[in-house]
Each structure stands twice: as structure tokens, then as C-alpha cells.
Design a protein around this motif. Structure first.
Motif, short mmCIF file in Angstrom:
data_model
loop_
_atom_site.label_atom_id
_atom_site.label_comp_id
_atom_site.label_asym_id
_atom_site.label_seq_id
_atom_site.Cartn_x
_atom_site.Cartn_y
_atom_site.Cartn_z
N ARG A 1 0.83 -1.21 0.00
CA ARG A 1 0.00 0.00 0.00
C ARG A 1 0.86 1.26 0.00
O ARG A 1 0.48 2.28 -0.58
CB ARG A 1 -0.91 0.00 1.22
N VAL B 1 2.14 0.28 9.37
CA VAL B 1 0.81 0.46 8.79
C VAL B 1 -0.17 -0.24 9.72
O VAL B 1 -0.16 -1.46 9.83
CB VAL B 1 0.73 -0.13 7.36
N LEU C 1 -5.85 -0.35 7.11
CA LEU C 1 -6.07 -0.22 5.67
C LEU C 1 -7.57 -0.14 5.40
O LEU C 1 -8.35 -0.89 5.98
CB LEU C 1 -5.52 -1.44 4.92
N VAL D 1 -5.11 4.91 4.35
CA VAL D 1 -4.13 4.12 5.10
C VAL D 1 -3.75 4.93 6.33
O VAL D 1 -3.65 6.15 6.27
CB VAL D 1 -2.88 3.81 4.24
#
Length: 644
Positions: free
Chosen positions: A522, A543, A546, A551
Motif C-alpha cells: 500500500r 501500517v 487499511l 491508510v
């Protein structure tokens, strides 16, 4: 702070808040440090200064070059994530060394496998794809990428692998010398001892009891019949495994932006969807040179090379379909290209039944019908979900019994609890399900768990590498025997450079599928101070969420003495576009909101500072490319010879 040598017109923000270093950030930095050292020790032990490997003086057959590439490919990917600078040069040198060495053995011609199947091509050329992320302006590889693609687009004068009119690849065995319609006994000689324990590829081979589930390849008489029948029924025409050939085409597109390459990928995926429709929804596993299903198998849609019967069944059918579908979406932005994979998953599910309280689905089809029922694999719908972010793909994973997060089961690749780092999966890539649960709001401790597990894996691999088993002199033999195949896997078995969790957490993506999948993500990162790929030393990224249109990302500078500048890219190949960036504190208090409207976003981290970014984005709206903030491989000069 080192200023950018070339000013970039990209939006930016400065992180000033001092963060208490989270456990995951400390573990990431420790893992980077450990992997860098482990990689250098690994190379020192097994690689000569010229990049060739310490190994035997001869190697027969068509198999083999994929394994050394696999053993060392993660050096390039580690560099792209933020590994030491010297890993870039090591990777390039080893790729050149292996390519030369296996050219001398006889498997490689014009820098590409002479001929083999796209399960093994797919495994081996992951290294080449990772070099695109690590060294996108490397002239040799920029040009090689176009040449490799030409072997499959029909443009190469020597390798006539593709029939552009019928949209089919002419054989399951292809490469830089073109389709191999007549395999020899020498081609398969390295596999004979191993394949003795596999199911026979056909049900009517003289002298073989198909029901036994084994086939004596080591028996010379049986072996002769095997090669003869394989040439008659398997060596000509297209198979689903060839969908992995979309990998080098997509790779070449990322360097060049050539619209014809994009069209090739989309046309080829569409051709296979039409074949499935012609076959009542089930993808056939053998297409003759005329385009007819089952042309060399008495009209049977099963029985092709790496098809429904032999040797692995559904695994080597669905995996290339998923890889190709994802490649098609990457190049086009059109989610409809996921339909081929979705339809095959759904059809396979419908063919299942309940067994001991679980839903099992067929993985093989014999002349007698569907067989070899097993628990379906959640990895494939999860990969589709990372592209689509659609609930229908999440549901395809959730519907699989044994995927339940609360179950503690004995099948490692389905475990929803603790990370798995045993050799029950290819490349120690066994935690896609656990990562999926984390992205779906379960197991908030996953980042710490997986990084600790990865660290233990590296330690375990180092111990094995340093043992007597890891001594390359024990693998070398100038002769050849039916049991010699095992030594060609040793580099993978000894390699300590495995980092599935580090990749998942920083990129917001599962690790690539091992038989030829591009490494999607991503986001990815560039070190703005050094103008190179990857996170700067002493920084960490996570991260944590999502969504289809956003994000959420954490960045931390653990260095208390120096600023760090990180450029975040929307998508592994810049295929996405950031829209609005909301900055929050470590306690998740909103601090500011600013427009991005760019595929790049610059974050300046003061010493000890951290930042949480909620970034809205449009996905698959940009042309995917290996372009960096400072260079575009499309502008790399080309070298061409005089006309003949």
C-alpha cells in the motif's frame, strides 16, 4: 540535516512531537540491524568475490537456476526496505554471478532460462523483480527487462513462445530458446529420485500402478515411457501456470511504460477467462496449439502440465491466476480483472463438502472425477482483498472453516494466533492469515509478536548456517546421482535473510506469493537524505489500518541526535495517489490536516519524534512505474548494436 540535492515539489510535514519509542519500533530497528549483519555473513560464506556460488562444477538437466536466485533474492528486497547500502551492490553482483554460472552449466541462455516451466521461472525471477525496486535505473536490467518480455510477446526473433493470434503460449516449457515441444530424458534427470514419491502424471503409464500414489521415475523403462507420453500429451499448448508470465511483462512495463506490454497482460488474462467460460466455469488445464481444450488429451480439460491431475493440483492453477489478476489490476486499475480468480475460488468452493465438521474442497481431478479434498487455502482471497479491499474477498477468506481467529489448530498456515516461522511454507512466508486478522482489527499485539518471531527465525537460521550442515564443501560433488537434487536447495535452507513481518508492517501488505507474484504494497519509502529506496537508519514504520480509500501509518525516529527525512510513496509502484493527510499525536489527537494530491509525501522527523498519519487516497489511478522521486528508468539511455 542533509538537504535534498534536487528540490522536490511534494507536500510535506514536520514531526516535532517526541514519542516514547513503541516496542514495535525498537524491534523493527533491531531486526534491520540484525538482518544487515546476517546478510553479509551469508554472502561471505557462500559467494565468491565475483558473485558466483561455491558449488559443484557441473549441473545437468533443465532445472536449477531458480534455486540459487531464490536463495539470495531477499538481499535486494531488504535493501529496498531500508537495508544497508552495500546490499544493493551485493545483489547486483550475485545476480550477475548466478546468471553467468548457470549459463555455463547450460540452463541459462541470453541471461534467461533456456526453457522450463512458469512455476520455476516464477520462483527464480522474483530476484529480478526485486532488483527493479532496489536499482531501477540499472542500465543492464532496464534493457534485460525489455528483452525478457519480448520472449513472450512474440517480438523476439528466436523465442517464439507466444501465438499472438490465438493469445496462447505455445508450451508449458518455454524460455529464451522458445517452446520445448520435445523434452529429453536429460531434461528431467535431476528430478528422478524426488519424483519417485509423487503421483504419476497419467493414469495409463505402462508398468505404473496409478492408485499407489507413486511413480518409479528411477526405473529406466518407466522413465522412457514417461518422457514419451509427456511429449505427446503435455509439451504442446498452453496451461494456466503460464499466467505467471504476466510477471516479466508487468515488470518490463514498470521500466518502460510501453502500452503494448500492458495490453498483452490484459489480453492474456482475458483469454484465460474465456477458456474457463467455454469449459462451464472451470478453468481447463490444457489448451492445444489450435486453441482447442484438451487437444492432446482426448478432449479432457484435465491432465495438463502442472494441472488438475499432476503434481500439485489446484495450488499451481489458482496461484498463477491470482498473480496475473493482480498484475492486470495494477496495470489497468480495473477491478474486473479479479473476476477470473474470484470465479475459480467460488467454483472450487461449490464443489466441496463437509467432512469432520469442516468444509473441504477438491484439489485434483482424475479420470474418475474430483478428488484429494482438503481445507481450502485462505491466502488467495486475502491477496485479492489487499487489491480490492472489497468485503466479498474478505468474506471468501472468512468463510473458510479453520480460519476463525479463536481456533487453536494444528495446521500452521491456517493458525490465527501466534506467528509461524517453520519451514512448512515457502520462504518462511506463513503469516498472511495472522496479518489479515491484524488489519481487520484483531490481535493488536501482532506487530510485537511477528517481529519477535522473525528475530528468532534469523537466530535459528544463523545457527544452522554456522553448523556442519551449512558448510558448502559438504554439498559439492563433481559426479551426479539421482539423489543430487537436494543440494540445490541448500542456499534457501541456510539463508538467514527472512523478514516477512517487517515487510508486512512497513508496506501494509502480505508478502508476495512465492511462485512469481510481484511484491505489492500500500505504501513504500525513500530515504530523502540519501536519495535511495527504503527507510533511513534508526526509523521505523507501521501500517496499522487499511481501508479502500485510506491508510493509517505511524513513523518514528529513534535517533535522538539527527533529523530524518522520509518520502512516503502511495503504492509499491506509485500506482495510488494521496489526497488529504491528517496528522495526529501519539495519543491520536488531531493536530493538522493538509492536502497532498500527489503520489509522494515528505515527512521530516526531528530527533526522537514520531507521527501518525491518516492518509486518504485514490487507488490504482497512476501508471505503475519504478520511477523514484529523483530518477525515472524510462529516461535511462539504451545501448543498441549495429544493424545486421
Amino acid at each position: 540535516m542533509t538537504l535534498l540535492r534536487k528540490p522536490l515539489e511534494v507536500p510535506s510535514v514536520t514531526a516535532k512531537d517526541n514519542w516514547t519509542p513503541p516496542a514495535w519500533a525498537l524491534l523493527e530497528c533491531k531486526l534491520f540491524e540484525t538482518l544487515n549483519q546476517a546478510a553479509k555473513e551469508f554472502v561471505q560464506k557462500y559467494v565468491r568475490p565475483d558473485g558466483t556460488l561455491i558449488w559443484r562444477s557441473e549441473w545437468p538437466g533443465m532445472d536449477g537456476s531458480d534455486d540459487p536466485y531464490e536463495g539470495f533474492m531477499y538481499l535486494a528486497l531488504l535493501y529496498a526496505l531500508g537495508g544497508d547500502e552495500e546490499l544493493r551492490e551485493m545483489s547486483l553482483r550475485i545476480w550477475e554471478g548466478v546468471t553467468w554460472q548457470w549459463t555455463e552449466y547450460g540452463q541459462i541462455y541470453r541471461d534467461f532460462d533456456s526453457y522450463y516451466d512458469w512455476m520455476h521461472h516464477g520462483e527464480g525471477y522474483l530476484f529480478f523483480y526485486f532488483l527493479g525496486l532496489a536499482a531501477p535505473s540499472h542500465l543492464k536490467n532496464v534493457q534485460r527487462a525489455q528483452r525478457f518480455a519480448s520472449f513472450y510477446t512474440g517480438k523476439d526473433a528466436e523465442a517464439h513462445n507466444y501465438d499472438a493470434e490465438k493469445k496462447l503460449i505455445r508450451s508449458p516449457i518455454t524460455g529464451s530458446r522458445g517452446p520445448r515441444h520435445e523434452m529429453s530424458e536429460e531434461d528431467w534427470c535431476t528430478h528422478r529420485g524426488i519424483l519417485d514419491n509423487y503421483l504419476a502424471p497419467f493414469e495409463d503409464i505402462p508398468g505404473v500402478d496409478f492408485a499407489s500414489g507413486t511413480c518409479p521415475w528411477s526405473d529406466d523403462h518407466v522413465y522412457g515411457n514417461l518422457i514419451r507420453i509427456m511429449n505427446e500429451r503435455m509439451a504442446k499448448g498452453d496451461v494456466p501456470l503460464n499466467l505467471n508470465a504476466t510477471g516479466p511483462i508487468a515488470n518490463a512495463y514498470m521500466y518502460s511504460g510501453d502500452a503494448e506490454l500492458k495490453k498483452w497482460v490484459l489480453d492474456y488474462v482475458h483469454a484465460w477467462r474465456e477458456r474457463a467460460e467455454q469449459n462451464g466455469g472451470i478453468i481447463p488445464d490444457n489448451i492445444g496449439l489450435s486453441g482447442e481444450i484438451g487437444e492432446y488429451n482426448d478432449g479432457k480439460w484435465w491432465g495438463g502440465y502442472y494441472g488438475w491431475r499432476w503434481p500439485h493440483g489446484f495450488l499451481t492453477i489458482i496461484e498463477p491466476i491470482v498473480n496475473a489478476s493482480m498484475n492486470a489490476v495494477l496495470l489497468s486499475g480495473d477491478m474486473n480483472y479479479l473476476c477470473l480468480a474470484r470465479e475459480q475460488l467460488d467454483r472450487n468452493w461449490e464443489l466441496g463438502h463437509e467432512e469432520n465438521g469442516s468444509w473441504v474442497t477438491p484439489t485434483k481431478h482424475f479420470d474418475s472425477g474430483w478428488t484429494s479434498y482438503r481445507l481450502p487455502n485462505p491466502l488467495y482471497p486475502i491477496h485479492l482483498w489487499t487489491v480490492s479491499m472489497a468485503e466479498e474477498d474478505a468474506a471468501r477468506a472468512d468463510r473458510i472453516d479453520k480460519l476463525s481467529y479463536d481456533l487453536d489448530i494444528d495446521v500452521p498456515e491456517y493458525s490465527g494466533t501466534n506467528p509461524i516461522t517453520g519451514k512448512n511454507t515457502k520462504h518462511y512466508n506463513g503469516n498472511t492469515v495472522q496479518w489479515f486478522h491484524y488489519m481487520r482489527g484483531k490481535n493488536p499485539d501482532y506487530p510485537k509478536q511477528i517481529l519477535e518471531a522473525n528475530y528468532k527465525l534469523v537466530s535459528r537460521q544463523l545457527q544452522k548456517m554456522r553448523s556442519e550442515e551449512g558448510d558448502p564443501n559438504n554439498w559439492i560433488s563433481d559426479g551426479f546421482s539421482l539423489g543430487a537434487l537436494s543440494s540445490i536447495h541448500k542456499w534457501q535452507e541456510m539463508c538467514p535473510v527472512y523478514f516477512e513481518g517487517l515487510l508486512q508492517l512497513t508496506l501494509g501488505s502480505p508478502m508476495h506469493t512465492s511462485h512469481g507474484g510481484l511484491q505489492h504494497g500500500r505504501v513504500r519509502y525513500f530515504n530523502a537524505d540519501l536519495e535511495r529506496p527504503g527507510l533511513p537508519d534508526g526509523t521505523a514504520a507501521l501500517v496499522e489500518a487499511l481501508h479502500a480509500d485510506s491508510v493509517t501509518l505511524n513513523l518514528v525516529n529513534l535517533d535522538l541526535f539527527a533529523d530524518k527525512q522520509i518520502i512516503i510513496q502511495a503504492g509499491m509502484f506509485g500506482e495510488h495517489q494521496f489526497e488529504i493527510v491528517t496528522v495526529t499525536s501519539q495519543e491520536d489527537h488531531v493536530q493538522e490536516t493538509l492536502p497532498a494530491n500527489n503520489k509522494w509525501f515528505l515527512v521530516k522527523l526531528l530527533p526522537g519524534a514520531g507521527i501518525r498519519l491518516h492518509m486518504t487516497m485514490n487507488r490504482y489511478v497512476n501508471q505503475p512505474t519504478y520511477e523514484t522521486p529523483w530518477a525515472n528508468p524510462q529516461n535511462t539511455g539504451r545501448i543498441s548494436g549495429r544493424e545486421k
